[in-house]
Design a protein around this motif. Sequence first.
Motif, short mmCIF file in Angstrom:
data_model
loop_
_atom_site.label_atom_id
_atom_site.label_comp_id
_atom_site.label_asym_id
_atom_site.label_seq_id
_atom_site.Cartn_x
_atom_site.Cartn_y
_atom_site.Cartn_z
N LEU A 100 0.83 -1.20 0.00
CA LEU A 100 0.00 0.00 0.00
C LEU A 100 0.87 1.26 0.00
CD1 LEU A 100 -2.85 1.31 0.34
CD2 LEU A 100 -2.43 1.20 2.82
N VAL A 101 1.89 1.29 0.87
CA VAL A 101 2.77 2.45 0.94
C VAL A 101 3.50 2.67 -0.38
CG1 VAL A 101 4.87 3.36 2.05
CG2 VAL A 101 3.07 2.34 3.44
N ARG A 102 3.98 1.58 -0.99
CA ARG A 102 4.71 1.72 -2.25
C ARG A 102 3.80 2.19 -3.39
NH1 ARG A 102 8.66 2.80 -3.67
NH2 ARG A 102 10.09 1.25 -4.46
N PRO A 106 5.15 8.75 -3.69
CA PRO A 106 5.54 9.36 -4.97
C PRO A 106 7.04 9.30 -5.22
CG PRO A 106 5.19 11.05 -3.32
CD PRO A 106 4.90 9.75 -2.65
N MET A 107 7.54 8.10 -5.55
CA MET A 107 8.98 7.97 -5.77
C MET A 107 9.25 6.87 -6.79
SD MET A 107 12.03 7.19 -3.03
CE MET A 107 11.56 8.59 -2.03
N GLU A 108 10.25 7.11 -7.64
CA GLU A 108 10.64 6.09 -8.62
C GLU A 108 11.11 4.83 -7.90
OE1 GLU A 108 13.13 3.70 -10.91
OE2 GLU A 108 14.07 5.10 -9.51
N SER A 109 10.83 3.67 -8.52
CA SER A 109 10.93 2.38 -7.83
C SER A 109 12.34 2.08 -7.32
CB SER A 109 10.45 1.27 -8.75
OG SER A 109 9.12 1.51 -9.13
N ALA A 162 7.95 -3.48 -6.52
CA ALA A 162 7.78 -2.03 -6.38
C ALA A 162 7.43 -1.38 -7.71
CB ALA A 162 9.05 -1.41 -5.81
N VAL A 163 8.01 -1.90 -8.82
CA VAL A 163 7.70 -1.37 -10.14
C VAL A 163 6.26 -1.69 -10.53
CG1 VAL A 163 8.21 -1.57 -12.61
CG2 VAL A 163 10.08 -1.42 -10.96
#
Length: 222
Positions: A100-102, A106-109, A162-163
């Motif tokens: 959920l957090v990932r 708002p951050m690139e993987s 994450a991606v």
Amino acid sequence: LRQKKILLWSLLASALISLNWFVFIWAVGQHRVLETSLGYFITPLVSLLLGRILLKESINKNQAIAGAIATLAILFELVALGGVPWVSIVLAGSFGLYGLVRKIQPMESLLGLTLETLWVVPVALIFVGSEAWVSSVRYAASDYALLVFSGVLTAIPLLLFAVSVRRLNLVVAGFIMYLNPMMQFVSAVWILGEEVPMQRYITFILVWVAMFFFIWGLVQKH
């Protein structure tokens, strides 16, 4: 690094995945791989619940039935075995929340995974240093090589997760994750030879029935 919001999200993700790593590795060392399998079977249903409540993702009747049966399985485990399957619950909860957090961070993987790992580096160095200082056990170079390689084996699927989790519906990402606990179950029973109480087979049967409804719900939805 100047954005406090991103750093805080990253710290939370780091804490969740570190908890997941630690409990999983501890459980494997204690010959409780079946419990880790149960935990990762429940994880997609935790993702389903989080997606529904927090992200307002829609679910259909079969997916709701899946969640209810999985809850029944945990309650049965509680009553039949006389204790809370805390390994399973911690693994499912921590990884479900990590997903959920990932999804909302708002951050690139690759950058995100790197930052999450960096948060844990000081803790890891302190632990390894203290163990090297006080422990009389000495390991071979091959043992250290295996440890390093296990880190690589952990990082690659985490990066891919994450991606994908930011591009996929959280429910779909949860469905794909059913491959993982099935492999753990097979490993525990047929490779590591763990003993399975009869009650635990009932728990797994309930979870597998929930998995059927979950998958059928996805088929209906798409």
